[in-house]
Design a protein around this motif. Structure first.
Motif, PDB file in Angstrom:
ATOM      1  N   UNK A 204       0.864  -1.183   0.000  1.00 21.78           N
ATOM      2  CA  UNK A 204       0.000   0.000   0.000  1.00 21.78           C
ATOM      3  C   UNK A 204       0.900   1.232   0.000  1.00 21.78           C
ATOM      4  N   UNK A 205       0.709   2.087  -0.972  1.00 16.33           N
ATOM      5  CA  UNK A 205       1.568   3.256  -1.143  1.00 16.33           C
ATOM      6  C   UNK A 205       0.727   4.502  -1.343  1.00 16.33           C
ATOM      7  N   UNK A 229      15.151  -4.460 -13.030  1.00 18.62           N
ATOM      8  CA  UNK A 229      13.850  -3.813 -13.187  1.00 18.62           C
ATOM      9  C   UNK A 229      14.043  -2.413 -13.764  1.00 18.62           C
ATOM     10  N   UNK A 230      13.272  -2.097 -14.808  1.00 16.28           N
ATOM     11  CA  UNK A 230      13.330  -0.763 -15.387  1.00 16.28           C
ATOM     12  C   UNK A 230      11.916  -0.179 -15.485  1.00 16.28           C
ATOM     13  N   UNK A 231      11.860   1.126 -15.585  1.00 15.35           N
ATOM     14  CA  UNK A 231      10.588   1.808 -15.793  1.00 15.35           C
ATOM     15  C   UNK A 231      10.597   2.409 -17.193  1.00 15.35           C
ATOM     16  N   UNK A 232       9.476   2.296 -17.889  1.00 14.59           N
ATOM     17  CA  UNK A 232       9.345   2.869 -19.227  1.00 14.59           C
ATOM     18  C   UNK A 232       8.527   4.153 -19.130  1.00 14.59           C
ATOM     19  N   UNK A 233       9.205   5.273 -19.279  1.00 12.34           N
ATOM     20  CA  UNK A 233       8.593   6.600 -19.151  1.00 12.34           C
ATOM     21  C   UNK A 233       8.086   7.042 -20.526  1.00 12.34           C
ATOM     22  N   UNK A 234       6.779   7.240 -20.635  1.00  6.49           N
ATOM     23  CA  UNK A 234       6.163   7.586 -21.923  1.00  6.49           C
ATOM     24  C   UNK A 234       5.824   9.069 -21.961  1.00  6.49           C
ATOM     25  N   UNK A 235       6.308   9.751 -22.983  1.00 11.26           N
ATOM     26  CA  UNK A 235       6.034  11.170 -23.179  1.00 11.26           C
ATOM     27  C   UNK A 235       5.478  11.384 -24.577  1.00 11.26           C
ATOM     28  N   UNK A 248      16.357   3.009 -15.074  1.00  8.12           N
ATOM     29  CA  UNK A 248      16.708   1.909 -14.178  1.00  8.12           C
ATOM     30  C   UNK A 248      16.051   2.077 -12.809  1.00  8.12           C
ATOM     31  N   UNK A 249      15.383   1.037 -12.350  1.00  3.19           N
ATOM     32  CA  UNK A 249      14.870   0.987 -10.982  1.00  3.19           C
ATOM     33  C   UNK A 249      15.861   0.246 -10.099  1.00  3.19           C
ATOM     34  N   UNK A 250      16.337  -0.903 -10.565  1.00  2.00           N
ATOM     35  CA  UNK A 250      17.399  -1.604  -9.838  1.00  2.00           C
ATOM     36  C   UNK A 250      18.039  -2.666 -10.731  1.00  2.00           C
ATOM     37  N   UNK A 251      19.321  -2.855 -10.528  1.00  3.38           N
ATOM     38  CA  UNK A 251      20.056  -3.894 -11.256  1.00  3.38           C
ATOM     39  C   UNK A 251      20.053  -5.202 -10.481  1.00  3.38           C
ATOM     40  N   UNK A 252      20.148  -5.092  -9.155  1.00  2.00           N
ATOM     41  CA  UNK A 252      20.192  -6.267  -8.297  1.00  2.00           C
ATOM     42  C   UNK A 252      19.104  -6.140  -7.230  1.00  2.00           C
ATOM     43  N   UNK A 253      18.039  -6.899  -7.408  1.00  6.31           N
ATOM     44  CA  UNK A 253      16.878  -6.773  -6.509  1.00  6.31           C
ATOM     45  C   UNK A 253      17.212  -7.137  -5.073  1.00  6.31           C
ATOM     46  N   UNK A 259       9.401  -4.116  -0.956  1.00  2.56           N
ATOM     47  CA  UNK A 259       8.561  -2.943  -1.151  1.00  2.56           C
ATOM     48  C   UNK A 259       9.277  -1.774  -1.787  1.00  2.56           C
ATOM     49  N   UNK A 260      10.619  -1.776  -1.741  1.00  4.75           N
ATOM     50  CA  UNK A 260      11.382  -0.650  -2.290  1.00  4.75           C
ATOM     51  C   UNK A 260      11.288  -0.566  -3.809  1.00  4.75           C
ATOM     52  N   UNK A 261      11.232  -1.711  -4.459  1.00  4.89           N
ATOM     53  CA  UNK A 261      11.113  -1.712  -5.923  1.00  4.89           C
ATOM     54  C   UNK A 261       9.793  -1.066  -6.333  1.00  4.89           C
ATOM     55  N   UNK A 262       8.720  -1.476  -5.654  1.00  4.51           N
ATOM     56  CA  UNK A 262       7.411  -0.912  -5.970  1.00  4.51           C
ATOM     57  C   UNK A 262       7.366   0.576  -5.625  1.00  4.51           C
ATOM     58  N   UNK A 263       8.019   0.973  -4.534  1.00  8.18           N
ATOM     59  CA  UNK A 263       8.051   2.393  -4.170  1.00  8.18           C
ATOM     60  C   UNK A 263       8.761   3.215  -5.237  1.00  8.18           C
TER      61      UNK A 263
END
Length: 289
Positions: A204-205, A229-235, A248-253, A259-263
């Motif tokens: 829950x965030x 894990x990466x995020x795809x930012x659409x503009x 990049x969100x993280x290279x090594x989970x 919960x940090x990845x989701x945050x």
């Protein structure tokens, strides 16, 4: 008999949609403008939900600002359908000029190192344009999806989304697939901003000033498979043109707490929405629970 009738129905629907996609883009946009007018002024398609969602997400904005965002949302929302239809027959060379990808080398780096990629995004901009992404990659790419109840529409969706090499994998099969394909690293695409059926307090965030439950599957799968894990930012650069940036969100989970990845995903999604507030899919009742 049922299978034959579904095949006939599917081919008929696809033929009609394909024929419509051959029409000039200017005509499709004109039809989208009419649809936008009807949806906003006449039918009021989920208008109360859209206004409520935007007003609660941006409490500092005045009514006039909220109204402008709402109207632009409906305009973009219907235009996206026109663009999706056109992409059915549009040459790859044309789409390549309209859909720009940045930092794809981030994907190459991790996949070449033997890691899977969990590529997460939100319902921002015309997210369906990501179906073109496999055309730009030399790696396998899977889109995680929930099968539709209608067999005809499900086949149509798979057909449209797989034109450029995207492989669709049902949400209930993705865990087994990614864990049994360790020797073949790939990219897995997740739309992670939908409302889950079950609530986990640790997922829950605060999203857009509201307590929000998010799917835990994306992070749990990343941890189980030790994926980057990466995020795809659409503009939206202009009407029909988009830029998708790999972040990049993280290279090594294993280096992050649960919960940090989701945050981090929530933080990037929030930035994406605030950059273009009219581009998010406001018609969903994400905060209904």
């Amino acid at each position: 008999m049922k299978r034959i009738s579904q095949t006939v129905a599917y081919r008929s629907v696809y033929s009609i949609v394909y024929a419509v996609s051959l029409l000039p883009m200017s005509f499709l946009y004109a039809m989208a403008s009419i649809a936008s007018f009807l949806a906003y002024y006449i039918v009021g398609y989920r208008k109360a939900v859209v206004i409520q969602n935007i007003a609660r997400s941006f409490p500092d904005k005045r009514y006039g600002e909220i109204r402008c965002i709402v109207k632009k949302f409906y305009s973009c929302f219907t235009a996206y359908f026109a663009e999706i239809i056109k992409s059915i027959s549009a040459p790859a060379e044309i789409l390549d000029k309209k859909i720009i990808f940045e930092n794809l080398e981030l994907i190459d780096k991790h996949v070449n190192a033997g890691r899977n990629i969990i590529a997460c995004l939100g319902h921002c901009g015309n997210w369906e344009m990501l179906n073109f992404m496999p055309y730009k990659l030399s790696h396998d790419m899977y889109a995680v999806y929930k099968p539709l109840r209608s067999g005809v529409m499900n086949r149509l969706m798979i057909k449209l989304r797989s034109r450029f090499g995207m492989k669709l994998i049902p949400d209930k099969s993705v865990v087994r697939h990614i864990l049994t394909q360790k020797s073949s690293p790939a990219v897995y695409l997740f739309l992670a901003d939908q409302c889950p059926r079950t609530k986990e307090d640790k997922y829950k965030f605060e999203l857009l000033n509201q307590e929000t439950y998010l799917f835990s599957g994306m992070e749990k799968l990343a941890r189980a498979s030790r994926s980057a894990v990466i995020y795809l930012h659409i503009t939206q650069l202009s009407k029909g043109s988009y830029k998708i940036t790999c972040m990049l969100i993280c290279s090594e989970v294993e280096s992050l707490n649960e919960g940090e990845i989701t945050q981090k995903y929530v933080d990037l999604l929030t930035e994406n929405i605030k950059e273009e507030p009219y581009g998010w899919l406001w018609t969903h009742k994400r905060w209904k629970r």
